[in-house]
Design an enzyme around this catalytic site. Sequence first.
Site, PDB file in Angstrom:
ATOM      1  N   GLY A  22       6.346   9.058  10.378  1.00 24.87           N
ATOM      2  CA  GLY A  22       5.528   8.846   9.370  1.00 24.87           C
ATOM      3  C   GLY A  22       3.990   8.976   9.105  1.00 24.87           C
ATOM      4  N   ARG A  35       0.717  -0.995  -0.075  1.00 24.31           N
ATOM      5  CA  ARG A  35      -0.017   0.013  -0.138  1.00 24.31           C
ATOM      6  C   ARG A  35       0.789   1.177  -0.094  1.00 24.31           C
ATOM      7  NH1 ARG A  35      -2.738  -3.126   3.740  1.00 24.31           N
ATOM      8  NH2 ARG A  35      -4.920  -3.478   3.509  1.00 24.31           N
ATOM      9  N   GLU A  77      15.849   1.468  17.697  1.00 25.71           N
ATOM     10  CA  GLU A  77      15.024   2.580  18.091  1.00 25.71           C
ATOM     11  C   GLU A  77      14.636   2.932  19.396  1.00 25.71           C
ATOM     12  OE1 GLU A  77      12.436   3.399  14.472  1.00 25.71           O
ATOM     13  OE2 GLU A  77      10.979   4.254  16.024  1.00 25.71           O
ATOM     14  N   HIS A 120      10.419   8.886  13.795  1.00 24.90           N
ATOM     15  CA  HIS A 120       9.602   7.841  13.667  1.00 24.90           C
ATOM     16  C   HIS A 120       8.025   8.829  13.497  1.00 24.90           C
ATOM     17  CE1 HIS A 120       8.009   3.551  13.872  1.00 24.90           C
ATOM     18  NE2 HIS A 120       7.213   4.270  13.164  1.00 24.90           N
ATOM     19  N   ARG A 122      11.103   0.366   8.564  1.00 25.94           N
ATOM     20  CA  ARG A 122      11.605  -0.442   9.902  1.00 25.94           C
ATOM     21  C   ARG A 122      13.144  -0.241   9.908  1.00 25.94           C
ATOM     22  NH1 ARG A 122       7.178   0.653  11.736  1.00 25.94           N
ATOM     23  NH2 ARG A 122       5.952  -0.702  12.781  1.00 25.94           N
TER      24      ARG A 122
END
Length: 328
Positions: A292, A160, A272, A290, A243
């Site tokens: 997004g 997607r 992370e 992070h 990731r």
Amino acid sequence: MAVRKPKVVVTRKLPDLVETRMRELFDTELNLSDEPMSQEALAGAMQRADVLAPTITDRIDRKVIDQAGERLKLIANFGAGVDHIDVAAATQRGLLVTNTPGVLTDDTADLTMGLIMAVARRVVEGAEAVKAGAFHGWSPTWMLGRRISGKRLGVVGMGRIGQALARRARAFGLSIHYHNRKPVSPRIAEELEATYWESLDQMLARMDVISVNCPHTPGTYHLLSARRLKLVRPHAIIVNTARGEIIDEAALAAMLAAGELAGAGLDVYEHEPAINPKLLKLPNVVLLPHMGSATMEARVDMGEKVIVNIRTWMDGHNPPDRVIPAML
Ligand code: 8YV
């Protein structure tokens, strides 16, 4: 078995709208401090809950799953990626796992495009220079970046988000290449005028921009290994909003520092929230925390999906976003 008002433990602070609705519908325990749960706290939550609504900051490994109480039946993840959950162990214990796909696609693709632009056109460097008082007037040779239009974008993982990125990138004049387990449908391939590469090595060696958009699974860990990164051409840039574990971060940092890659835009990290210290010092790297899917709209929609998954399960139906271990 479905219960009337299930005990739902939410592990992090969610938008007020989502939390309020969850309190209305379920016997919901919120985390008002937003402090991430320790493994002990998580195990405790999994003992008293019928449904756990975790996020990426919870490590739901076999050990905590084995300690789960008898009443726990559903792990309704707030997020699309489920690499922080041992889905196989959960399934073996009879727990359903659901996620929130689809509702963060556009926002993540937008930010990925933003990172491509930011790195290629030195947006952050320029903005920092202005704030630091280093803008002394226009110069024909200052802050020169590289043109985006006319370049080749290699998308690693054409799901997607990969497809949403490809649509945006086409509007910016990039041509689309991709590596995926299998080609996209002929209709989508035609719409995007996309070139499929069965061999990731072959694709990497030919691209100007590379974007990582696949999930992190045992099969994609260090997919962009030190060996593969060496195949990338030195003028190319790499962005990752998927990731951190998919790229060998130490190898990437070393190559960027050595000038063997033109730049990188990273929103996610291998360990992370720790970031390889080498990356922090490099001017040709844009680093984001992070974010997004960090829009209010996405977070509310993600919450709505969590609620729908819990409600459907309560009604005795298969939740719409069930994660099947074999599909990972
Ligand atoms: C989420 C993400 O915000 O959904 C995902 O997979 O990476 C993030 O954008 C996070 O996972 C919330 O749990």
